[in-house]
Design a protein around this motif. Sequence first.
Motif, mmCIF file in Angstrom:
data_model
loop_
_atom_site.group_PDB
_atom_site.id
_atom_site.type_symbol
_atom_site.label_atom_id
_atom_site.label_comp_id
_atom_site.label_asym_id
_atom_site.label_seq_id
_atom_site.Cartn_x
_atom_site.Cartn_y
_atom_site.Cartn_z
ATOM 1 N N UNK A 125 11.407 -57.727 13.981
ATOM 2 C CA UNK A 125 12.107 -57.126 15.324
ATOM 3 C C UNK A 125 13.566 -57.758 15.350
ATOM 4 N N UNK B 258 13.946 -49.418 10.987
ATOM 5 C CA UNK B 258 13.509 -50.718 11.850
ATOM 6 C C UNK B 258 14.114 -50.522 13.334
ATOM 7 N N UNK C 34 12.358 -47.946 15.039
ATOM 8 C CA UNK C 34 10.986 -48.107 15.531
ATOM 9 C C UNK C 34 10.972 -49.061 16.773
ATOM 10 N N UNK C 35 12.123 -50.051 16.761
ATOM 11 C CA UNK C 35 12.182 -50.764 17.733
ATOM 12 C C UNK C 35 13.255 -50.486 18.814
ATOM 13 N N UNK D 45 12.828 -48.839 21.440
ATOM 14 C CA UNK D 45 12.698 -48.965 23.087
ATOM 15 C C UNK D 45 12.360 -50.248 23.302
ATOM 16 N N UNK D 46 12.797 -51.213 22.382
ATOM 17 C CA UNK D 46 12.588 -52.779 22.921
ATOM 18 C C UNK D 46 13.963 -52.966 24.000
ATOM 19 N N UNK D 47 13.928 -53.607 25.290
ATOM 20 C CA UNK D 47 14.892 -53.431 26.148
ATOM 21 C C UNK D 47 16.354 -54.178 25.560
ATOM 22 N N UNK D 48 16.009 -55.317 24.883
ATOM 23 C CA UNK D 48 17.381 -55.893 24.337
ATOM 24 C C UNK D 48 18.028 -54.754 23.256
#
Lengths: 823, 450
Positions: B41, B375, B378-379, B381-384
């Motif tokens: 992440x 990466x 993949x990530x 959709x993470x808010x940050x």
Amino acid sequence: MAKVNKSEAKRPDVVAKKKLENALRQLEVEENASNSDSEDSFLGVPDDDVDDRSDGKDGVDLDIVNELGESVSAEISPACGDGEDDSADAKREEADEDETPSFSGVSDSEGSTHHTTATFSDIESDSVPSDLEEDDDDDAIKLLQQAIEKASQKSEEDVVRIKKRKKLGLPTHFAPTVDDGEDVVPVKKKVTLDDIRAHTSSSLGTRSLARLDELDKRSKGRSEVVKSRLGRRLEVRVDRAAAYEIAKDEVGKWEDTVKRNREAEHLEFPLQRSGGAATADITGALDLGDELDGEKLVHELEGREFSLAEVLARRNELRRMRELMFREEMKAKRVKKIKSKTYRKVHKRERERAQEIAAQLEGESGDEDNEDSYERLVKRARERMELRHKNTSNWARDVKRMNLHKNKGTRDELEEMLRRGEDLTRKIEGDDDEISGDELPSINDDEEETEEASGIMAMKFMREAEERLRKRNKESIDELRRMEDGRDGETEEEVTDSAVTIINEGRRRYAPGAQESKYAAKESVEQSNEADDAPVGLERKMASIAVNDAGPAPTISKMQMSKKGEPKSSKASNPWIQDVEPGSVAKGASVLSLSKEGTRFAKTEARLKRSRRKARKAVQAVGDGEAEVRIDVNQILQVRDVHGDPDAEANSVNVEDSHVMMVHKGGRRAKPAEFVQRELVKRAFAGDDVVREFQEEKQKTVEDEGDKEVDVTLPGWGSWTGKGVRKSQKKFIQKVEGINAKNRQDSKLKNVIINEKTAKKSTKYTAGAVPFPYETREQYERSLRMPIGKLWSTQTTVQRLTKPKIIVKPGVVVEPLSAPFAT
Amino acid sequence: MKVKTLSRSSDVYLPARNCEVSRLPRNLDPDLHPFERAREYTRALNATKLERVFAAPFVGQLGNGHIEGVYCIAKHTRRLNSAASGSGDGVIKYWDLSSKEEVVSFTAHRGIVKGLAITLDGNLLSCGMDNTVKLWDVMKTDHSGGPSKTFLGSSGFTGIDHHRSNPVFVTSSNAVQLWDENRSKPIADLSWGADNVNSVRFNQTEQSIIASTGSDRSIVIHDIRSKAPVQKLVTLMRTNAVCWNPIEAFNFAAANEDHNVYLYDMRYLTRSLNVYKDHVSAVMDVDFSPTGQELVTGSYDKTLRIYRVNEGHSRDIYHTKRMQRIFCVRFTMDAKYIMSGSDEGNIRIWRAEAAARSNVKSARERSKLEYDAALKERYKNMPQIRRISRHRHLPKPIKTAGETKRIELASIKRKEDNMRRRSKKGTMPYPKEREKQIIGVAIREVENKG
């Protein structure tokens, strides 16, 4: 143009023409009424119309076919003038479309001209010369008169002509079109143009007639079939719909390709090889092939008709085959150059395996295959035998290479290995070789020497000595042979006694007796050694041979046969059943008998044998030569007697099984237990009001997590102090928003408390909602579970996981897809 | 007895050549590599940040641009480094993209040059409001002698496009006309109704199909096999440009006056496949990436945006302080760069991927970039990470326009909702976002077919 049309329509001559035409039509219809068989001519009109339309469609289709073939340029190249005409026509049609047909039948637009002119040409046929002009009236009048004279004769001809037209399925008369929208008035008699000419004398009339003629002339070049049309607008719409359908179908052919591309894990652009430059190079080298190809094609084409697509497909096919062949050739060339032994070995093995598989797949009758495979196995085994203990193994080679054999240990190992290898080879080759080969070198040696005797060896005394030696050797060999064959007096029975062994030709023997005999032999040899204290060469050798080989099988079988006329059938046939007496150990008697001077051991042995024989006889007396199966009477599976004495049962049932028992024997005893249980629980939790406690807890959590008012008043802050000052009552209250009791997840669940607190730190690492392609939280979680990086998976996995979906070859024009799509 | 000693040859761990990276032995025991999720992440986050750091979309402008605004660009379809542009004063310039210098420049038309197209043999076709289509040999340096061929029309031309494999081109004026290069008069008239046709575009895959946009808010599909228009779609507002997807033969994007771009399937025109929103003014031009995965739009709001085909909002927005209203945008044929022509007369070149660099990379760098991309994907959709990757500094007018638009739309929606609430149930259905803009099609598809 539309305006021009209108003005024309108002001109008097046109009006006159219209009148004439109406009159004509009346006459015609009347005649039709009289002719019963001419009635269906009306029906003929709409049919014709439909045909016409379909023709139009065909035209479109043809166009498209042309288009699909490469010749668009040819297709889109009518004469310029035509193009202009077309566009002009289209404009005119547009205008037509706009105005409603105020006048029927006669208008300048092409469709209607067709109707009228065609009809007139019909009526007129060849009788009237076409060079009727307005300026030379006299000539015209003359001609008219002639025509009138002819008119009477014509009527008969007309009937014939109409019949002909009917046969062809063509309309015989002018028929009103949908466009016209006029009612059909029945007319008695058919009137020709000539009739009209006869009746018109005024200049106006002749002028209009002339115009009719002109129209007639203009239409002569065109089709003579009467065209009936739907409304122009409707027709265009239908055409467009049809064309749209076709276009849709054409475009729809890409659907599979598009789907495949969308679903593909990776797309490498350019998707298609552009231009086929690479193939051109390759095929260019095969000019001869090309020519052949062409010839073949031509020959084939002569035979039958091919569509263009077919030919193209065939050509592509051939081209591809040729290229594949070429590639194969190149590959073969390259492979041929490889000198690596390992490569060859590996590939040979692969090839063999492939052959094997192929043979298996072919599914031939099993015999040959089996034989084959058996042979192969034998061959392989032999190879293994030969190779393993030779100095061709990797280790041995290393030893040689690195000069390790100077080291004594290693050298010994190597020698040991070689020796073993020799032993094994000998065993594979058979006993005779063995004896002659290793243990008794003298025999072979002297034979060789006789052949090449020279020098001192050729002298007499040496020869005599040799002769003697040979004789002795021969004797000893004979003796040995005899012993082996079991013709040596006492040995026979002992051998048969020792163990009934079924022994294969090779080194293997399956009977445990054989193994034992081996040990026994060794033992006996040792003992005899001890006893005599002087090794007897031959015997010892024999013993050792016996130990090594455990006796050759054929000798034993011979012994059996020779001794008693009948073979020990049952026992011999079943190697697994043995007569082993408890406490006794089978001894290798055959070897034992070798020591002729009876040793202690031998004597005891003989005694044992005797007793054993007796026992066997007894058994044979009881049974009838059946297999002796020994059953231990003491080892019985003890089964508890269910219906036995109550004591035993009581013992067997232990405390843990009690509830099972209760269940089995009915509810009589179960009830009290439950009752007791409940009582116990009640007593244990007496005085606890769990429900109330839970409710209180829930209430508390709701309050804790709900909105709160916090008093943040600082005493003394913001207020005056001193004498006579009133203490202000102002309070600073801060509202902290929590979760409303109504909005709680457990607001409607009586027996549940759901924690509404969120860990703020974790929100940073959680997606707000399940993102698009995923449907459930679990799916999304699963997609994140497996790490991608190099630390956590193998290189290939990493490469697979990180390969981008779209890869564009740098510096290359990415062309759009083109029609025959193949990746 | 032999004792095996621990020995390691330097061949195992030292690189064979100087340029090679030394191989590090690695232990695959998962216990030695804990916190894989957290670590990846963080890597994704860092990669996202770095992407924003390295984002430098503007590559440069071509030469000194034009004196007047640039209203049309034509890219050479078989060569990567050639393009032509036409401006408002009738000048056409032919560019060498790799050196960003002009190859040749000449005055082609009286008045504005409205369309350019490159023929099969690399010549240039231009059309202008002076009722002419002209054929130019761009290999010649001197064009004082005039064009190598002139085609006369009855009214000013607004657009032109060339067939992909035949010497045939199509023009739009007050009619849609099909021309043969070897004939002086059009070989077919394909128009349907419109008084004025804005633009016309050939389908590159299914090569006989043309789409044109009319000032009567229509999009018409033509077929040169039947030499007729086949289908017509009328939308709420005018369509300025169309572009066919190069790998999906039946899909085309239409840049609309209503700030949106719509993706249509020519077989089913009663609804659009996708709506690309985000612009705050009329979209003037649209072009598909040659890979068919992305499209670029130029707008009257002075920005250009890049959309992924299957997403509704833009992936990136490009703007500069000096760039005025954009009238034409084109992807280059290697899908790596974008050309835009704007009102102030410059032709700008942009990277399609703002943070990508096209230099030759070592295998290690490449694999690192691929890993980072995986990466990020993949990530995403993470808010940050989402926040950082979407963050753009916008010119104030565009930002405020966007906010105003949002408010306006919300108010319209609120009003509609209120009306719906007060009207009889079912009388005011929710309009579908993808069908809203469509007024009707000329030929309705038969329901039960297909």
